[in-house]
Design an enzyme around this catalytic site. Structure first.
Site, PDB file in Angstrom:
ATOM      1  N   GLY A  88      39.975  19.596 -63.083  1.00  0.00           N
ATOM      2  CA  GLY A  88      38.580  19.181 -63.099  1.00  0.00           C
ATOM      3  C   GLY A  88      38.218  18.012 -64.067  1.00  0.00           C
ATOM      4  N   GLY A  90      38.000  16.292 -66.970  1.00  0.00           N
ATOM      5  CA  GLY A  90      38.374  17.000 -68.126  1.00  0.00           C
ATOM      6  C   GLY A  90      37.831  15.918 -69.196  1.00  0.00           C
ATOM      7  NE  ARG A  91      41.155  10.962 -68.732  1.00  0.00           N
ATOM      8  CZ  ARG A  91      41.907   9.907 -69.041  1.00  0.00           C
ATOM      9  NH1 ARG A  91      42.159   9.513 -70.219  1.00  0.00           N
ATOM     10  NH2 ARG A  91      43.065   9.817 -67.926  1.00  0.00           N
ATOM     11  NE  ARG A 174      36.318   6.802 -61.288  1.00  0.00           N
ATOM     12  CZ  ARG A 174      37.418   7.797 -61.598  1.00  0.00           C
ATOM     13  NH1 ARG A 174      38.759   7.177 -61.964  1.00  0.00           N
ATOM     14  NH2 ARG A 174      37.303   9.072 -61.830  1.00  0.00           N
ATOM     15  CG  ASP A 250      44.728  15.656 -59.635  1.00  0.00           C
ATOM     16  OD1 ASP A 250      45.742  15.932 -59.049  1.00  0.00           O
ATOM     17  OD2 ASP A 250      44.415  15.108 -60.604  1.00  0.00           O
ATOM     18  CG  ASN A 251      44.918  11.543 -59.536  1.00  0.00           C
ATOM     19  OD1 ASN A 251      43.889  11.800 -59.976  1.00  0.00           O
ATOM     20  ND2 ASN A 251      45.970  10.950 -60.393  1.00  0.00           N
TER      21      ASN A 251
HETATM   22  P1  AMP Z   1      44.507  12.086 -64.789  1.00  0.00           P
HETATM   23  O1  AMP Z   1      46.346  12.062 -64.987  1.00  0.00           O
HETATM   24  O2  AMP Z   1      43.852  11.189 -65.367  1.00  0.00           O
HETATM   25  O3  AMP Z   1      44.625  12.039 -63.074  1.00  0.00           O
HETATM   26  O4  AMP Z   1      44.284  13.682 -65.111  1.00  0.00           O
HETATM   27  C1  AMP Z   1      44.674  14.859 -64.365  1.00  0.00           C
HETATM   28  C2  AMP Z   1      43.857  15.906 -65.207  1.00  0.00           C
HETATM   29  O5  AMP Z   1      43.912  16.016 -66.391  1.00  0.00           O
HETATM   30  C3  AMP Z   1      42.109  16.010 -64.810  1.00  0.00           C
HETATM   31  O6  AMP Z   1      41.882  16.905 -64.401  1.00  0.00           O
HETATM   32  C4  AMP Z   1      41.565  15.037 -65.964  1.00  0.00           C
HETATM   33  O7  AMP Z   1      40.471  15.350 -66.172  1.00  0.00           O
HETATM   34  C5  AMP Z   1      42.542  15.822 -67.268  1.00  0.00           C
HETATM   35  N1  AMP Z   1      42.695  15.056 -68.394  1.00  0.00           N
HETATM   36  C6  AMP Z   1      43.544  13.729 -68.411  1.00  0.00           C
HETATM   37  N2  AMP Z   1      43.414  13.412 -69.555  1.00  0.00           N
HETATM   38  C7  AMP Z   1      42.445  13.984 -70.353  1.00  0.00           C
HETATM   39  C8  AMP Z   1      42.218  13.928 -71.576  1.00  0.00           C
HETATM   40  N3  AMP Z   1      42.476  13.213 -72.614  1.00  0.00           N
HETATM   41  N4  AMP Z   1      41.175  15.151 -71.873  1.00  0.00           N
HETATM   42  C9  AMP Z   1      40.734  16.174 -70.994  1.00  0.00           C
HETATM   43  N5  AMP Z   1      41.423  16.201 -69.798  1.00  0.00           N
HETATM   44  C10 AMP Z   1      42.054  15.121 -69.639  1.00  0.00           C
HETATM   45 MG    MG Z   2      42.934  12.049 -61.930  1.00  0.00          MG
END
Ligand code: AMP
Ligand code: MG
Length: 483
Positions: A88, A90-91, A174, A250-251
Site C-alpha cells: 500500500g 507506505g510513504r 508526482r 505494484d509498480n
Molecule cells: P517500492 O519499492 O518503492 O515500489 O515500494 C514497495 C512497497 O514498500 C510499497 O508498499 C511502498 O509504499 C513501501 N515502502 C517503500 N519504502 C518505504 C519506506 N521508506 N517507508 C514505508 N514504506 C515504504
Molecule cells: Mg512501488
C-alpha cells in the site's frame, strides 16, 4: 489570493468505497526547501510558475490547504515473483486530482510524506538521492516521448533519514493520470472481495478507458487496451535502452506508463544482460528480460480479473502482447536506423547490428546518434565508437548499401533520425554528480540536467560534454533498492 485559487481540483478516487484507502495526514518535514519546481508543468495546471511559500508548506506537510484530502491507497502485488498482500502507500499520499489546461486530470501524489498504516517496517520517508533520480528521470522520459508519470516539484529538508548512512528526507511531487496499479486488482482478488473488484473495474473503465464502455465486452476491451499499452511501453524502454529495475506488479500502472522509479538505469554500452538493480541477484529484471516480465505481470493482472472475464477472453487479450511488442520495437528500430521501407534481409542486418554492439560494448545512445549524423560527419565517427574497426566497416558497408533502397535524401533521413535518437539521456553518472552536489546543498546541477533533458534531441553545443561516454568511476556505480 492563495496559490490554489486558479487551479481546478477533483476527488474521483476518494469516491471509491472505504477499503481502497485510508485518510492519513502527511508528517511534516523539518525546514523544507525547494530543490526544484517544474514551472512549465505548474503553469499547465494553473499553479504559479514561481514556487510560493504556501506551496512549500502544503507539499511538505507543514500546512494542509482545503483542496488537499490526503489518503494512502491500499494495494498488493507480486514482488520478484512472490505475492505480497501487505503493500500500500507506505510513504506516499494521494492529495487530490488537479486538472490541466489541456483537459488532462492528474493525481497529485507526494512521495516521502511520512508513516501510513501501510508502512510496515519502513519509516515513511524517501531520501534526497532517490527523489532526485525519480524527479529527473520521469521528466526525461516524458521529453523522450515515453509514457510516464510526471514530476511537479522536489523538496529537501533537514529531517534525518537512516539508510546505509544518514541522509535527508525529501518529497517528490508526482503527477499521474492514475495511481491504479496492477496490484490494486490483485488485492481485491486475493482477499476475495469480488464486489470491490467490480467496483474498481467500473471505476477504471469510466475514468480511464471510457471508449471501452461501448464495446460488447467492456472489461475485455479494457484489458486488451492495457495489454497493448504495456507492450508498447516495454518496446519503447528497450528501444531507448532503459531498464526499469523493479518490475513488481505494484509498480505497474494500469495506464501503461513508466511508474515508480527505483534503481532504473539507461544502458551505457550495449549489454542485454544489464541488471541495473544491485539487489536483483537472479537478473529477473535484467534489460533483456523486461519484455518477458511485461507479459508475466499482465498474466498476473489477468488472473486477478478472472472472476469477471472468461478464460478464453483473458487468453485472447494476453495473446496480443507479443505481436504488439515486436511490431512497436521494430517500428522504433526502423526509425532509429532510418530503414523505413521493408526489405528481405533487414532482420539479418538488425541482428548483425545488435551483435556488433554487444561484442564491442558500444555505447548504445551514441551509436544511434552518430548514425544520425552520417549526412554531416560521414562514417568515420561511427567506426571510432567500435573497437573492432574491421567488423564495424563491414556492417556499415551493408548498411550504406541498404540505405540506397530508401527514397529520402541522406539529409532528410538523418534529420528524421536525429528526432528519434536522443543526444542526451539521464546517464547514471550524470544523475550521481547532481546527487553528490545536492547532498552538499548545491542544487544547480539538478537544474542544469532538468533543463538539458527537456530537449534531448537538440544539439546543445555549450553542454556537449553531457553526451560524453561515462567516466571510469561510473562503471563501479551500484544502485540499490534502499530508497
Ligand atoms: P517500492 O519499492 O518503492 O515500489 O515500494 C514497495 C512497497 O514498500 C510499497 O508498499 C511502498 O509504499 C513501501 N515502502 C517503500 N519504502 C518505504 C519506506 N521508506 N517507508 C514505508 N514504506 C515504504
Ligand atoms: Mg512501488
Amino acid at each position: 489570493m492563495s496559490s490554489w485559487s486558479s487551479a481546478q481540483f477533483s476527488y474521483h478516487f476518494h469516491g471509491l468505497s472505504a477499503g481502497f484507502y485510508q485518510a492519513v495526514s502527511p508528517t511534516s518535514l523539518d525546514q523544507p526547501h525547494w530543490v526544484h519546481w517544474n514551472s512549465e508543468l505548474a503553469q499547465a495546471l494553473s499553479l504559479p510558475s514561481d514556487p510560493e511559500t504556501d506551496l512549500l508548506t502544503a507539499f511538505s506537510g507543514q500546512s494542509q490547504p482545503d483542496v488537499f484530502r490526503p489518503i494512502a491507497m491500499k494495494y498488493a502485488g507480486h514482488q520478484f515473483g512472490y505475492y505480497n498482500p501487505d503493500l500500500g502507500d507506505g510513504r506516499g499520499l494521494l492529495l487530490a486530482e488537479i486538472h490541466s489546461k489541456q483537459g488532462l486530470r492528474y493525481d497529485i501524489h507526494i512521495k516521502g510524506a511520512g508513516l501510513t498504516p501501510f508502512s510496515r517496517q519502513g519509516d515513511g520517508r524517501a531520501v534526497l538521492r532517490s527523489s532526485i533520480r525519480e524527479y529527473l528521470c520521469s521528466e526525461a522520459l516524458f521529453h523522450l516521448g515515453i509514457p510516464t508519470t510526471r514530476a511537479l516539484g522536489l523538496i529537501n529538508s533537514t529531517t534525518p533519514v537512516y539508510r546505509e548512512k544518514t541522509e535527508t528526507g525529501a518529497i517528490c511531487i508526482r503527477l499521474a493520470e492514475s495511481h491504479i496499479r496492477f496490484g490494486h486488482f490483485e488485492h481485491c482478488f486475493y482477499t476475495g472481495q469480488h464486489e470491490q473488484l467490480q467496483e474498481l473495474l467500473d471505476y477504471t473503465l469510466l475514468n480511464h478507458y471510457p471508449d471501452c464502455q461501448n464495446q460488447e465486452k467492456p472489461y475485455v476491451a479494457m484489458l486488451e487496451q492495457v495489454v497493448i499499452r504495456t507492450a508498447q511501453l516495454f518496446a519503447k524502454w528497450n528501444a531507448f535502452g532503459f531498464a526499469h529495475g523493479v518490475l513488481n506488479t505494484d509498480n505497474m500502472s494500469i495506464l501503461g506508463q513508466t511508474f515508480d522509479f527505483g534503481p532504473f538505469g539507461f544502458l551505457d554500452n550495449y549489454n542485454p544482460s544489464f541488471i541495473c538493480n544491485h539487489s536483483d541477484y537472479q537478473g529477473r529484471y535484467s534489460f533483456a528480460n523486461q519484455p518477458n516480465i511485461g507479459l508475466w505481470n499482465l498474466t498476473a493482472l489477468a488472473h486477478a480479473l478472472s472472476p469477471y472475464i472468461e478464460r478464453a477472453d483473458l487468453d485472447a487479450a494476453l495473446s496480443l502482447y507479443e505481436p504488439e511488442l515486436n511490431q512497436e520495437f521494430s517500428r522504433l528500430m526502423r526509425q532509429k536506423t532510418g530503414l523505413i521501407s521493408h526489405h528481405e534481409n533487414d532482420s539479418v542486418l538488425f541482428g548483425e547490428m545488435f551483435s556488433l554492439l554487444a561484442k564491442n560494448k558500444v555505447d548504445y545512445t551514441r551509436f544511434f546518434r552518430q548514425l544520425s549524423m552520417l549526412d554531416k560527419q560521414g562514417i568515420q565517427p561511427v567506426i571510432d565508437l567500435i573497437l573492432d574497426r574491421e567488423a564495424a566497416q563491414e556492417w556499415l558497408d551493408k548498411y550504406l548499401q541498404r540505405l540506397t533502397l530508401e527514397t529520402e535524401s541522406d539529409e532528410q533521413r538523418c534529420q528524421a533520425m536525429r528526432r528519434c535518437n536522443p543526444k542526451y539521456i539521464l546517464r547514471n553518472h550524470l544523475a550521481q554528480i547532481a546527487i553528490d552536489k545536492a547532498e552538499n546543498g548545491d542544487y544547480t546541477e539538478v537544474e542544469r540536467l532538468f533543463s538539458l533533458l527537456q530537449t534531448p534531441y537538440d544539439e546543445q553545443p555549450e553542454l556537449d560534454h553531457y553526451a560524453n561516454l561515462p567516466p571510469s568511476w561510473a562503471h563501479e556505480l551500484e544502485i540499490s533498492c534502499s530508497s
